[in-house]
Motif scaffolding. Structure first.
Motif, PDB file in Angstrom:
ATOM      1  N   UNK A   1       0.865  -1.176   0.000  1.00 29.30           N
ATOM      2  CA  UNK A   1       0.000   0.000   0.000  1.00 29.30           C
ATOM      3  C   UNK A   1       0.906   1.231   0.000  1.00 29.30           C
ATOM      4  N   UNK A   2       0.444   2.327  -0.552  1.00 25.63           N
ATOM      5  CA  UNK A   2       1.244   3.543  -0.654  1.00 25.63           C
ATOM      6  C   UNK A   2       0.953   4.449   0.526  1.00 25.63           C
ATOM      7  N   UNK A   3       1.987   4.805   1.255  1.00 28.25           N
ATOM      8  CA  UNK A   3       1.854   5.768   2.350  1.00 28.25           C
ATOM      9  C   UNK A   3       2.831   6.913   2.129  1.00 28.25           C
ATOM     10  N   UNK A   4       2.557   8.013   2.788  1.00 30.44           N
ATOM     11  CA  UNK A   4       3.463   9.166   2.651  1.00 30.44           C
ATOM     12  C   UNK A   4       3.693   9.814   4.012  1.00 30.44           C
ATOM     13  N   UNK A   5       4.811  10.513   4.100  1.00 28.27           N
ATOM     14  CA  UNK A   5       5.125  11.317   5.279  1.00 28.27           C
ATOM     15  C   UNK A   5       5.846  12.570   4.817  1.00 28.27           C
ATOM     16  N   UNK A   6       6.478  13.253   5.733  1.00 31.41           N
ATOM     17  CA  UNK A   6       7.182  14.503   5.431  1.00 31.41           C
ATOM     18  C   UNK A   6       8.188  14.347   4.302  1.00 31.41           C
ATOM     19  N   UNK A   7       8.826  13.180   4.225  1.00 27.37           N
ATOM     20  CA  UNK A   7       9.908  12.981   3.267  1.00 27.37           C
ATOM     21  C   UNK A   7       9.448  12.408   1.933  1.00 27.37           C
ATOM     22  N   UNK A   8       8.167  12.077   1.815  1.00 28.84           N
ATOM     23  CA  UNK A   8       7.686  11.563   0.536  1.00 28.84           C
ATOM     24  C   UNK A   8       6.894  10.277   0.688  1.00 28.84           C
ATOM     25  N   UNK A   9       6.714   9.566  -0.430  1.00 27.04           N
ATOM     26  CA  UNK A   9       5.891   8.361  -0.446  1.00 27.04           C
ATOM     27  C   UNK A   9       6.753   7.109  -0.379  1.00 27.04           C
ATOM     28  N   UNK A  10       6.171   6.062   0.222  1.00 27.39           N
ATOM     29  CA  UNK A  10       6.843   4.774   0.293  1.00 27.39           C
ATOM     30  C   UNK A  10       5.822   3.647   0.147  1.00 27.39           C
ATOM     31  N   UNK A  11       6.267   2.555  -0.434  1.00 28.04           N
ATOM     32  CA  UNK A  11       5.444   1.349  -0.496  1.00 28.04           C
ATOM     33  C   UNK A  11       5.631   0.567   0.806  1.00 28.04           C
ATOM     34  N   UNK A  12       4.503   0.265   1.454  1.00 32.60           N
ATOM     35  CA  UNK A  12       4.522  -0.494   2.705  1.00 32.60           C
ATOM     36  C   UNK A  12       3.851  -1.846   2.441  1.00 32.60           C
ATOM     37  N   UNK A  13       4.467  -2.956   2.837  1.00 37.42           N
ATOM     38  CA  UNK A  13       3.819  -4.260   2.647  1.00 37.42           C
ATOM     39  C   UNK A  13       2.399  -4.254   3.214  1.00 37.42           C
ATOM     40  N   UNK A  14       1.463  -4.754   2.441  1.00 41.80           N
ATOM     41  CA  UNK A  14       0.040  -4.637   2.778  1.00 41.80           C
ATOM     42  C   UNK A  14      -0.311  -5.284   4.105  1.00 41.80           C
ATOM     43  N   UNK A  15       0.382  -6.355   4.473  1.00 41.66           N
ATOM     44  CA  UNK A  15       0.030  -7.064   5.705  1.00 41.66           C
ATOM     45  C   UNK A  15       0.465  -6.334   6.972  1.00 41.66           C
ATOM     46  N   UNK A  16       1.417  -5.429   6.856  1.00 44.34           N
ATOM     47  CA  UNK A  16       1.990  -4.813   8.054  1.00 44.34           C
ATOM     48  C   UNK A  16       1.012  -3.824   8.675  1.00 44.34           C
ATOM     49  N   UNK A  17       0.941  -3.856   9.985  1.00 49.13           N
ATOM     50  CA  UNK A  17       0.119  -2.873  10.696  1.00 49.13           C
ATOM     51  C   UNK A  17       0.893  -1.581  10.926  1.00 49.13           C
ATOM     52  N   UNK A  18       2.193  -1.658  10.907  1.00 52.79           N
ATOM     53  CA  UNK A  18       2.931  -0.401  11.001  1.00 52.79           C
ATOM     54  C   UNK A  18       3.000   0.248   9.622  1.00 52.79           C
TER      55      UNK A  18
END
Length: 477
Positions: free
Chosen positions: A14-31
């Motif tokens: 899943x695609x998430x973003x923060x101050x530094x930009x976007x990152x792909x996060x494994x879909x199963x992870x809760x973090x």
């Protein structure tokens, strides 16, 4: 670093973003993205948050109390509050601990730990709300889970709760070890032996008295640990960034403490000055000193056990430690005191960790001590090692110790130290001369006294009976 959650990977992201930009996060992870960055940045010790369940549980307690308080203030919608509480309750019941993956040692004064908790709780709450992980518009790690908080009050508060609960477990293990020493004190109450000072013969005592002293000295540490851990009942929730309470409601501190007391079952109190409380790490220094003191005493006892069991033919050989493993790859039949040795080494680590805590506390600057993570890691490591070490000492050493009773008694009978008992009867000078002559001639003190006619045999037998020299008694001069 091996990711504890890696067994859940399917390849979907899943695609998430923060101050530094976007990152792909494994879909199963809760973090989420911030935890992912911390994983990349802080591959330091290999010891992650999930090594210490008490800390994870305490983080969930803090987040649950904040959600309750924010809802009570009308700041958090009931459905979101309920979802957050469900997620927190699941965590305190032992679920999702493998999602707390950040290294215990980290930069940022604990921000990565706080965000790991925020993200896991938010994503689990989203599932309770019927959404997918990462749909933060419905429950956000910062806007909702971290509402009215900063890392700088949520993290140290969780740490203090976790240390209080960890201390309870440490004390239980210590009390169990004390009982083992007490049992041995009773078992060895009749075994006469020679006491020693400066490694030289002193005066007789019983082996039971020696082991009772170990029980008593460790009992003092129960009191000291419990006394110092009470310092952690004062917390700074509501301080937010530096203690001014910015971005929190004026009534929030009182309400969050009320809920946190109920959730944790602890008599927590709000610090009187939140600016001071946010930068001060004095409570950690005090508690660390108590943990170190316990370690020092355990190490001294371990030194004694190694000396008392030394030999078996050329050492003191007053006690036998249970044999645990062959002691040498070259010397057949050798068995080493490996359990006391490992306790010594644990003590060295704990003493070093206490120095780390001291230096980290001293290194704080202005309104925050950024070195709290290494303080936290040091304390939890010390507690865990001491718990394991004391259990090992109890079950694999103390409980199996036996006494070499005849060896102990023969050394008393042959000791020059017996002459001490004659002081009140023949004087210090005459006793000194007796001791010197006994050493030179290799005669016993007993024989020399009779030979010189200093005392009758009946008097001497009464005075020099080892049983009469292990406690105070009335003198018949």
């Amino acid at each position: 670093m091996v990711n504890p959650a890696s067994q859940y990977e399917s390849g979907a992201t899943r695609l998430e973003h923060d101050l530094l930009g976007e990152r792909e996060v494994p879909a199963e992870y809760y973090y989420g993205v911030q935890t992912l960055r911390a994983l990349e940045n802080f591959n330091i010790s290999g010891v992650t948050l999930n090594f210490y369940p008490d800390l994870i549980d305490a983080l969930a307690m803090v987040k649950q109390a904040a959600a309750e308080a924010n809802h009570e203030l009308g700041l958090l919608e009931p459905t979101i509050k309920d979802a957050i509480i469900k997620a927190c309750t699941e965590i305190t019941n032992g679920k999702f601990h493998n999602q707390f993956v950040v290294d215990m040692i980290q930069g940022g004064a604990g921000t990565s730990t706080n965000m790991n908790a925020n993200e896991v709780i938010a994503n689990r709450a989203l599932e309770h709300l019927g959404y997918s992980k990462g749909e933060y518009q419905y429950c956000h790690p910062l806007n909702h889970v971290n509402m009215s908080q900063s890392t700088n009050d949520a993290y140290p508060t969780a740490v203090k709760i976790a240390l209080i609960n960890s201390n309870k477990k440490l004390v239980r293990v210590l009390e169990s070890l004390i009982e083992s020493f007490r049992a041995k004190a009773k078992e060895f109450a009749h075994v006469i032996k020679m006491g020693r000072t400066q490694l030289q013969d002193a005066v007789p005592m019983t082996l039971g008295q020696e082991f009772e002293a170990y029980a008593v000295t460790l009992s003092e540490e129960v009191e000291r640990l419990n006394q110092n851990v009470r310092l952690f009942l004062e917390v700074n929730m509501g301080a937010t960034a530096i203690g001014t309470g910015i971005n929190s409601d004026p009534d929030y501190p009182e309400k969050v403490i009320k809920h946190l007391r109920k959730i944790s079952g602890l008599d927590l109190v709000l610090a009187s000055n939140l600016v001071e409380a946010t930068q001060d790490t004095g409570a950690f220094v005090m508690y660390s000193s108590a943990v170190k003191r316990l370690a020092v005493k355990l190490s001294k006892i371990s030194n004694d056990l190694r000396l008392l069991s030394s030999g078996p033919r050329t050492g003191l050989n007053e006690i036998n430690l249970p044999p645990m493993q062959p002691g040498s790859s070259i010397m057949p039949g050798k068995v080493n005191p490996v359990i006391p040795e490992v306790v010594n080494q644990i003590a060295f680590k704990v003493i070093g960790n206490d120095l780390t805590v001291t230096l980290a506390a001293e290194g704080g600057q202005l309104e925050l001590n950024v070195f709290e993570p290494v303080i936290v890691q040091s304390l939890f490591e010390s507690i865990e090692m001491l718990k394991n070490g004391m259990n090992t000492l109890k079950y694999r050493c103390i409980d199996g110790i036996t006494a070499n009773e005849e060896r102990c008694r023969s050394m008393v009978h042959n000791s020059i130290g017996l002459v001490t008992a004659l002081n009140p009867y023949i004087g210090y000078e005459a006793s000194t001369q007796l001791a010197k002559e006994a050493l030179v001639t290799n005669k016993s003190v007993y024989d020399l006294v009779l030979q010189k006619g200093l005392l009758s045999k009946q008097q001497l037998d009464t005075i020099l009976a080892p049983e009469n020299m292990v406690k105070p008694r009335k003198l018949n001069l």
